[in-house]
Design an enzyme around this catalytic site. Structure first.
Site, PDB file in Angstrom:
ATOM      1  N   ASP A  13       0.827  -1.212   0.000  1.00 62.29           N
ATOM      2  CA  ASP A  13       0.000   0.000   0.000  1.00 62.29           C
ATOM      3  C   ASP A  13       0.863   1.265   0.000  1.00 62.29           C
ATOM      4  O   ASP A  13       2.039   1.243   0.346  1.00 62.29           O
ATOM      5  CB  ASP A  13      -0.899   0.021   1.237  1.00 62.29           C
ATOM      6  CG  ASP A  13      -2.181  -0.764   1.055  1.00 62.29           C
ATOM      7  OD1 ASP A  13      -2.345  -1.424   0.010  1.00 62.29           O
ATOM      8  OD2 ASP A  13      -3.029  -0.731   1.973  1.00 62.29           O
ATOM      9  N   ASP A  14       0.234   2.376  -0.352  1.00 59.69           N
ATOM     10  CA  ASP A  14       0.815   3.721  -0.248  1.00 59.69           C
ATOM     11  C   ASP A  14       1.969   3.959  -1.223  1.00 59.69           C
ATOM     12  O   ASP A  14       2.841   4.791  -0.969  1.00 59.69           O
ATOM     13  CB  ASP A  14       1.278   4.026   1.188  1.00 59.69           C
ATOM     14  CG  ASP A  14       0.169   3.873   2.211  1.00 59.69           C
ATOM     15  OD1 ASP A  14      -1.013   3.949   1.823  1.00 59.69           O
ATOM     16  OD2 ASP A  14       0.478   3.674   3.400  1.00 59.69           O
ATOM     17  N   HIS A 134      -7.685   4.066   0.951  1.00 58.36           N
ATOM     18  CA  HIS A 134      -6.698   4.449   1.964  1.00 58.36           C
ATOM     19  C   HIS A 134      -7.416   4.585   3.303  1.00 58.36           C
ATOM     20  O   HIS A 134      -8.456   5.229   3.401  1.00 58.36           O
ATOM     21  CB  HIS A 134      -6.067   5.781   1.540  1.00 58.36           C
ATOM     22  CG  HIS A 134      -4.948   6.255   2.410  1.00 58.36           C
ATOM     23  ND1 HIS A 134      -3.901   5.450   2.790  1.00 58.36           N
ATOM     24  CD2 HIS A 134      -4.707   7.485   2.974  1.00 58.36           C
ATOM     25  CE1 HIS A 134      -3.058   6.148   3.537  1.00 58.36           C
ATOM     26  NE2 HIS A 134      -3.524   7.377   3.664  1.00 58.36           N
TER      27      HIS A 134
END
Length: 310
Positions: A13-14, A134
């Site tokens: 993620d991210d 998110h």
């Protein structure tokens, strides 16, 4: 490897948050520790991340962001229900509180989600292979209806449903996080009929809350995989081993590898947060790259894959 018992998407993620996060994620992918990434298009290093994904042929989806940094849609950046007086999203808890008070415009949520998909296509040259949220905003009440409509309209095939088996028997998760995770799970369960109605798919099992940051270890990953393998496949991604009735479990493991962000470098407009500057990211990177993890996958007949392989 013999016939796998599990097809596992390991999602970093991210992606796009900062250059050091990007480098850590690429290093992890090249070492076989992850098989997929989720891009923050409003991250300060999103363009670099998209270029890296192309260069290294990394399967990539969209990490839709309504809670951190600055909106992508120009008309929402100055005056909208999604931002505070400084022009930033309301934050992980602030977004939830504003939603609960009925202060958020779902029309503006839709505009921002479509703008983020548009920027993703501009950066990558194709639609996302999957789309999640998110800080799990995509399963929140009202938001999930808008999110599902956008994902369905654009024919993005997969999403994430953050309901993790074995979550509540984890003594190492502090009480305040247990409370947050319990609410995330409730919202995710309520999102399932909405996602089903829109024809959106997701893996049978979600993992990652019990193995975040310093809680990631070979034993905690082994425990998570054991719970996942014991799960009863129920989603449309399940398949059976050819010539037998043995089901193959499909799963997604959410991870956050990277190198610690430099102060004032990165983020989504407000600079990097504490988690990004901590040693937790590099700890996850080290564990995921450990040959013992790859040996564990082999031992348990777990095959890493991308969403496109489900």
């Amino acid at each position: 490897m013999p016939q796998p018992r599990m097809m596992l998407v390991v999602t970093g993620d991210d992606f796009g948050y900062c250059p050091r996060r990007n480098q850590g994620i690429v290093d992890c992918f090249q070492a076989g520790g992850i098989s997929n990434v989720s891009l923050l298009v409003n991250g300060s290093a999103a363009k670099q991340a998209a270029d890296l994904a192309k260069r290294h042929n990394i399967p990539i989806g969209l990490h839709a962001n309504l809670s951190e940094g600055i909106p992508v849609c120009p008309s929402l950046q100055q005056s909208s229900t999604l931002v505070n007086q400084h022009g930033f999203f309301h934050g992980k808890m602030g977004f939830r509180q504003a939603l609960q008070r009925g202060e958020l415009s779902m029309k503006q949520v839709e505009l921002e989600l479509r703008a983020q998909v548009g920027l993703f296509v501009e950066l990558n040259g194709h639609l996302p292979e999957h789309m999640d949220g998110h800080q799990h905003v995509h399963v929140l009440p009202e938001v999930r209806e808008v999110f599902a409509k956008v994902v369905s309209d654009l024919r993005i095939p997969y999403t994430r449903v953050p309901v993790e088996p074995g979550l509540y028997s984890c003594p190492w998760i502090p009480a305040h996080l247990h409370k947050f995770y319990k609410q995330v799970e409730k919202d995710a369960l309520d999102a399932i009929p909405v996602f089903r109605r829109h024809g959106i798919r997701w893996p049978d099992v979600y993992l990652g809350l019990t193995t975040m940051g310093q809680n990631m270890s070979i034993p905690s990953l082994h425990r998570a995989l054991s719970y996942a393998l014991a799960a009863n496949p129920s989603s449309s991604t399940s398949s059976s081993v050819q010539g037998s009735h043995q089901p193959v479990v499909t799963a997604e493991l959410m991870v956050h590898p990277g190198y610690p962000s430099h102060p004032k470098e990165g983020g989504c407009g407000e600079g990097p947060d504490d988690f990004s500057q901590s040693a937790d990211r590099q700890h996850e990177l080290s564990v995921l790259k450990d040959p013992s993890v790859l040996a564990l996958y082999c031992q348990e007949r777990v095959q890493l894959c991308a969403f496109r392989d489900l």
